[in-house]
Design a protein around this motif. Structure first.
Motif, short mmCIF file in Angstrom:
data_model
loop_
_atom_site.label_atom_id
_atom_site.label_comp_id
_atom_site.label_asym_id
_atom_site.label_seq_id
_atom_site.Cartn_x
_atom_site.Cartn_y
_atom_site.Cartn_z
N ASN A 270 0.69 -1.30 -0.06
CA ASN A 270 -0.06 -0.17 0.04
C ASN A 270 0.86 1.28 -0.02
O ASN A 270 0.25 2.27 -0.36
CB ASN A 270 -0.96 -0.06 1.35
CG ASN A 270 -1.98 -1.15 1.36
OD1 ASN A 270 -2.27 -1.77 0.17
ND2 ASN A 270 -2.35 -1.80 2.48
N LYS A 271 2.17 1.23 0.32
CA LYS A 271 2.79 2.26 0.25
C LYS A 271 2.79 3.05 -0.95
O LYS A 271 3.37 2.40 -2.00
CB LYS A 271 4.18 1.90 0.88
CG LYS A 271 5.44 3.07 1.07
CD LYS A 271 6.46 2.40 1.33
CE LYS A 271 7.65 3.52 1.77
NZ LYS A 271 9.06 2.85 2.48
N LYS A 272 2.72 4.33 -1.06
CA LYS A 272 2.39 4.89 -2.48
C LYS A 272 3.85 5.10 -3.23
O LYS A 272 3.93 5.01 -4.33
CB LYS A 272 2.04 6.53 -2.17
CG LYS A 272 0.72 6.69 -1.73
CD LYS A 272 0.03 8.04 -1.52
CE LYS A 272 -1.35 8.02 -1.05
NZ LYS A 272 -1.86 9.36 -0.96
N ARG A 273 4.88 5.19 -2.24
CA ARG A 273 6.09 5.32 -3.03
C ARG A 273 6.79 3.87 -3.49
O ARG A 273 7.86 3.86 -4.00
CB ARG A 273 7.14 6.10 -2.13
CG ARG A 273 6.77 7.60 -1.87
CD ARG A 273 7.76 8.22 -1.01
NE ARG A 273 9.15 8.30 -1.83
CZ ARG A 273 10.24 8.92 -1.09
NH1 ARG A 273 10.07 9.41 0.25
NH2 ARG A 273 11.22 8.97 -1.61
N PHE A 274 6.34 2.80 -3.47
CA PHE A 274 6.85 1.31 -3.56
C PHE A 274 6.70 1.49 -5.11
O PHE A 274 5.66 1.40 -5.74
CB PHE A 274 5.74 0.23 -2.80
CG PHE A 274 6.17 -1.00 -3.40
CD1 PHE A 274 7.44 -1.44 -2.75
CD2 PHE A 274 5.49 -1.97 -4.31
CE1 PHE A 274 7.86 -2.83 -3.08
CE2 PHE A 274 6.10 -2.97 -4.60
CZ PHE A 274 7.08 -3.68 -4.13
N ASN A 275 7.89 0.89 -5.82
CA ASN A 275 7.90 0.91 -7.30
C ASN A 275 8.70 -0.55 -7.52
O ASN A 275 9.17 -0.50 -8.35
CB ASN A 275 8.49 2.13 -7.65
CG ASN A 275 9.87 2.25 -7.34
OD1 ASN A 275 10.50 1.60 -6.43
ND2 ASN A 275 10.41 3.23 -7.75
N GLY A 276 8.53 -1.24 -6.60
CA GLY A 276 9.26 -2.65 -6.59
C GLY A 276 8.36 -3.65 -7.46
O GLY A 276 7.36 -3.23 -8.26
N ILE A 277 8.72 -4.85 -7.30
CA ILE A 277 8.01 -5.98 -8.10
C ILE A 277 7.60 -7.09 -7.44
O ILE A 277 8.35 -7.37 -6.38
CB ILE A 277 9.17 -6.68 -9.17
CG1 ILE A 277 9.43 -5.62 -10.36
CG2 ILE A 277 8.51 -7.88 -9.98
CD1 ILE A 277 10.66 -6.02 -11.20
N ILE A 278 6.32 -7.30 -7.46
CA ILE A 278 5.58 -8.76 -6.54
C ILE A 278 5.73 -9.74 -7.49
O ILE A 278 4.88 -9.59 -8.54
CB ILE A 278 4.22 -8.09 -6.03
CG1 ILE A 278 4.55 -7.00 -5.16
CG2 ILE A 278 3.69 -9.28 -5.14
CD1 ILE A 278 3.36 -6.41 -4.38
#
Length: 286
Positions: free
Chosen positions: A218-226
Motif C-alpha cells: 500500500n505504500k505510495k512510493r513502492f515501485n518494486g516488483i511482486i
C-alpha cells in the motif's frame, strides 16, 4: 494416474441436458462452451445443473486422481469453484513453488546482473515446516546473508545452532516492523498475508517473491516488483501441448511425500529453469 482436462471443439452444449465427455488415455475432453453456458445463463439453475453433471462425471473418471486444467478452463472461476467444493485435486504449481525458490532467485539475480555471494535475502515466515527450513539452510550456504522476519523467533533456534555448528553460517532473525525490511531488496514471502506485510516498512524498490495469496504493497512510493506466479521449462517439455502450463504438468509428475533433497534432485536432473514470472497485472519483464 493424473488427467489432462481440456475443451473439445467438436462437442457442444446442445440442449443443456445431453453431456458427452471424451476420455482417451489420460486426456479428458469437456464440451467446448463451458464459458458460454455461464455467461448466458449465469443465474439460471439449468446452467448450474449442467456444470454439476460434468463435475459428477469427472469424479467417476478421476476417483482419487488429480487434474491438469487447460489454460482456458483455468479462467473459468465458477467451474473451478465447483471442482474445489468437490475436493478434486487441481495442480496449480503452488506445491512446486516451495521447491524451486533457488531457481526463482537465480532467474531474478541473472536479470538484475547481481551475484548471489553479494546478495542478502529476507524470508517472511509465520509457520515453519521442513521444506522452509531446508530452503533457509540452502540459501544460507550460498548467499551473503539470510534474514528471517518472523513472530516465532524461538522456533529458529535449532536451525541457527545447526547451521553455525555444522557450517559456521550465521542467519539473522528479527521482527522490527520499522527496520527489518527497510533495506531488503530481495524478499521471499512464505506466508505473510496482505494485512500483515503492510505493517512493515518495505524497501521501495524491493523484489518480492510471493508464495502467499496475492498481496499489494500500500505504500505510495513502492515501485518494486511482486512475483505471484511463474512458468518453467525443463527437459523434454516440448512434448507438452501449449494449452497447458508446464509447471503444473511437472508438478503432477513429481508431487509426493519425500525428503526435500530428493525432490531437489529430481528438479536438477530435469534441468528445471524459470522461463516467465507474473505479477498482479500479468507477465513481468525485469
Amino acid at each position: 494416474m493424473n488427467y489432462f482436462v481440456k475443451e473439445n471443439n467438436n462437442t457442444s452444449y446442445i440442449n443443456k441436458l445431453f453431456i458427452r465427455i471424451k476420455v482417451k488415455n489420460n486426456i479428458i475432453e469437456l464440451p467446448n462452451d463451458l464459458d458460454e453456458v455461464y455467461s448466458k445463463l449465469k443465474n439460471n439453475k439449468m446452467s448450474e445443473l449442467y456444470v454439476k453433471k460434468i463435475v459428477n462425471k469427472l469424479k467417476k473418471i478421476l476417483k482419487n486422481s488429480g487434474i491438469i486444467l487447460s489454460k482456458k478452463l483455468k479462467k473459468n472461476k465458477s467451474f473451478i469453484g465447483i471442482l474445489e467444493k468437490e475436493n478434486i485435486k487441481i495442480y496449480d504449481g503452488k506445491w512446486l513453488y516451495g521447491y524451486i525458490l533457488k531457481e526463482m532467485m537465480e532467474y531474478i539475480l541473472s536479470a538484475k546482473k547481481e551475484i548471489k555471494e553479494n546478495t542478502e535475502v529476507s524470508f517472511l515466515v509465520n509457520f515453519f515446516d521442513d521444506v522452509l527450513v531446508e530452503n533457509i539452510k540452502m540459501f544460507a550456504k550460498e548467499y551473503k546473508r539470510v534474514n528471517i522476519v518472523t513472530n516465532h523467533i524461538e522456533k529458529l533456534k535449532k536451525v541457527e545452532e545447526d547451521l553455525y555448528n555444522e557450517n559456521g553460517i550465521v542467519i539473522t532473525t528479527s521482527n522490527n516492523k520499522r527496520k527489518s525490511l527497510a533495506n531488503s531488496k530481495f524478499i521471499i514471502n512464505i506466508d505473510f498475508p496482505n494485512e500483515l506485510i503492510n505493517k512493515y516498512n518495505i524497501c521501495e524498490s524491493a523484489i518480492i517473491v510471493n508464495l502467499e495469496d496475492r498481496i499489494k504493497i500500500n505504500k505510495k512510493r513502492f515501485n518494486g516488483i511482486i512475483i505471484n506466479d511463474y512458468e518453467i521449462k525443463f527437459n523434454n517439455d516440448n512434448e507438452i501441448e501449449d494449452i497447458y502450463c508446464k509447471k503444473e504438468v511437472f508438478e503432477s509428475n513429481i508431487l509426493k511425500k519425500d525428503f526435500f533433497n530428493n525432490i531437489r534432485k529430481e528438479i536438477q536432473e530435469n534441468k528445471v529453469k524459470i522461463s516467465e514470472i507474473y505479477g498482479n497485472n500479468g507477465k513481468i519483464e525485469i
